[in-house]
Design a protein around this motif. Structure first.
Motif, short mmCIF file in Angstrom:
data_model
loop_
_atom_site.label_atom_id
_atom_site.label_comp_id
_atom_site.label_asym_id
_atom_site.label_seq_id
_atom_site.Cartn_x
_atom_site.Cartn_y
_atom_site.Cartn_z
N GLN A 16 -4.36 -14.28 -0.70
CA GLN A 16 -3.75 -13.06 -1.23
C GLN A 16 -4.22 -12.73 -2.64
O GLN A 16 -4.26 -11.56 -3.03
CB GLN A 16 -2.22 -13.21 -1.22
N SER A 50 4.87 -17.49 -0.65
CA SER A 50 4.70 -16.86 0.66
C SER A 50 3.55 -17.49 1.43
O SER A 50 3.60 -17.60 2.66
CB SER A 50 4.49 -15.35 0.52
N GLU A 51 2.51 -17.93 0.74
CA GLU A 51 1.39 -18.58 1.42
C GLU A 51 1.81 -19.95 1.94
O GLU A 51 1.40 -20.37 3.03
CB GLU A 51 0.18 -18.69 0.49
N ALA A 57 3.80 -19.32 5.04
CA ALA A 57 2.95 -18.94 6.17
C ALA A 57 2.35 -20.17 6.84
O ALA A 57 2.27 -20.25 8.07
CB ALA A 57 1.84 -18.00 5.70
N SER A 93 -6.62 -19.15 -2.45
CA SER A 93 -5.57 -18.18 -2.13
C SER A 93 -6.15 -16.98 -1.39
O SER A 93 -7.11 -16.35 -1.85
CB SER A 93 -4.88 -17.70 -3.41
N ARG A 144 4.37 -6.26 -2.58
CA ARG A 144 3.18 -6.91 -2.02
C ARG A 144 3.51 -8.30 -1.52
O ARG A 144 3.06 -8.70 -0.43
CB ARG A 144 2.09 -6.96 -3.10
N LEU A 145 4.30 -9.03 -2.28
CA LEU A 145 4.69 -10.37 -1.85
C LEU A 145 5.56 -10.32 -0.61
O LEU A 145 5.39 -11.11 0.32
CB LEU A 145 5.43 -11.09 -2.98
N HIS A 146 6.50 -9.38 -0.57
CA HIS A 146 7.38 -9.27 0.59
C HIS A 146 6.59 -8.89 1.84
O HIS A 146 6.89 -9.37 2.94
CB HIS A 146 8.47 -8.23 0.31
N ASP A 147 5.59 -8.03 1.67
CA ASP A 147 4.77 -7.62 2.82
C ASP A 147 3.97 -8.79 3.39
O ASP A 147 3.55 -8.74 4.55
CB ASP A 147 3.83 -6.50 2.42
N SER A 148 3.74 -9.82 2.58
CA SER A 148 2.93 -10.95 3.02
C SER A 148 3.75 -12.06 3.66
O SER A 148 3.18 -13.05 4.13
CB SER A 148 2.15 -11.54 1.83
#
Length: 328
Positions: A90, A314-315, A318, A88, A190-194
């Motif tokens: 993040q 989120s990863e 991406a 990971s 933090r999750l939303h920013d990623s």
């Protein structure tokens, strides 16, 4: 402390449930019936935050660690999410922490007795199915009979799932239970920013959890799933999104007509390795005409990131966004 709902739906039955555990207040959020999964427990409220917690999976444990209450975990009933944190970007430090948690059942999920014997005040996980639907696991009522409350992430499958609200709500709920709402909000931010910076490209995406076989329809995920949300957030369009439930099927001819430009193989539900699954899907005669196969856009994503709420959604989005972005 005011309770929050653990999941939402257009219609539901209200039931405050048991408050037998020491430290539980007399009021709790209403229980909401859920369209596809078992009924989601109401979010319990406590006079003081729980001191002993068992997680039904290490995806839930990861959230608790990030909220600063990982020291309350006395054991986990499943470590099938741990390996996904190894690489990971993040959360690079979580793998070692999760790998070091006491595993209450190394043989699988048949852990009802061990979970109850740990005497937690709270049992929590990222799937309502882990409360009695998997063989050998304790149901909500069995936990309540032993003075234990359950809380799980609960996507609202009554309509299309197009974002990661279930993850956000789960984090907020744990933030309320442990009286760390600011940490919960910070983790959500933090999750939303990623999240990948994509628009809605309309690039058709097919999600597979197994290799299609000749003579059978091709099964994929419908609109009421976390997979649909991951694809949507990635900027793609799930070809199964017109089906309101969790699963749908297409003939090979229908898939060819929809022509997915990206195929996502959700790994971990098959004994095949990710590379083996990608090779098998790429070689499948049923998928040779798709743009995804012709242009080498068949990618593997762990099913634990693709099919359930959690920190790594989120990863997954991406990685899919990178493939979607290659489509001209």
């Amino acid at each position: 402390m005011a309770g929050l709902t653990a999941c939402s739906s257009d219609t539901g039955s209200t039931d405050t449930g048991s408050t037998a555990a020491a430290g539980l207040s007399d009021t709790a959020a209403p229980r909401i019936s859920h369209g596809a999964a078992p009924e989601c427990p109401a979010l319990p409220t406590f006079d003081t935050p729980p001191e002993k917690v068992v997680t039904l999976d290490t995806a839930a444990a990861a959230v608790l660690v990030e909220l600063g209450v990982g020291d309350r975990i006395v054991g986990t009933a499943g470590d099938d999410y741990t390996a996904d944190f190894r690489d990971s970007a993040q959360f690079p430090d979580l793998y070692d922490t999760l790998a070091g948690l006491p595993d209450l059942d190394k043989e699988g999920r048949g852990n009802k007795e061990k979970v109850i014997a740990a005497q937690p005040q709270l049992v929590t996980g990222i799937s309502a199915y882990a409360l009695g639907s998997f063989a050998g696991t304790a149901s909500e009522s069995e936990l309540a009979d032993n003075g234990i409350h359950g809380y799980v992430a609960c996507p609202d499958e009554s309509g299309p799932v197009t974002d990661f609200s279930a993850t956000d709500d789960y984090i907020r709920g744990l933030g309320a239970i442990f009286d760390v709402p600011d940490k919960a909000d910070a983790l959500i931010d933090r999750l939303h920013d990623s999240l990948p910076d994509t628009g809605t490209s309309g690039v058709p995406v097919l999600v597979l959890a197994s290799v299609p076989e000749g003579g059978q329809d091709i099964r994929t995920r419908g609109a009421g799933t976390t997979a649909n949300a991951v694809v949507t957030v990635a900027g793609g369009r799930n070809i199964g999104a017109d089906a309101p439930g969790s699963m749908t099927s297409f003939s090979a001819e229908a898939v060819a007509e929809k022509n997915p430009e990206v195929i996502v193989v959700a790994t971990g539900l098959s004994p095949q390795s990710p590379d083996e699954m990608v090779d098998a899907v790429t070689s499948s005669p049923l998928l040779q005409s798709t743009g995804a196969v012709r242009n080498g856009r068949v990618i593997a994503v762990p099913q634990t990131e693709m099919l359930s709420p959690g920190l790594l959604n989120s990863e997954a989005a991406a990685r899919i966004a990178d493939a979607v972005g290659e489509v001209k």
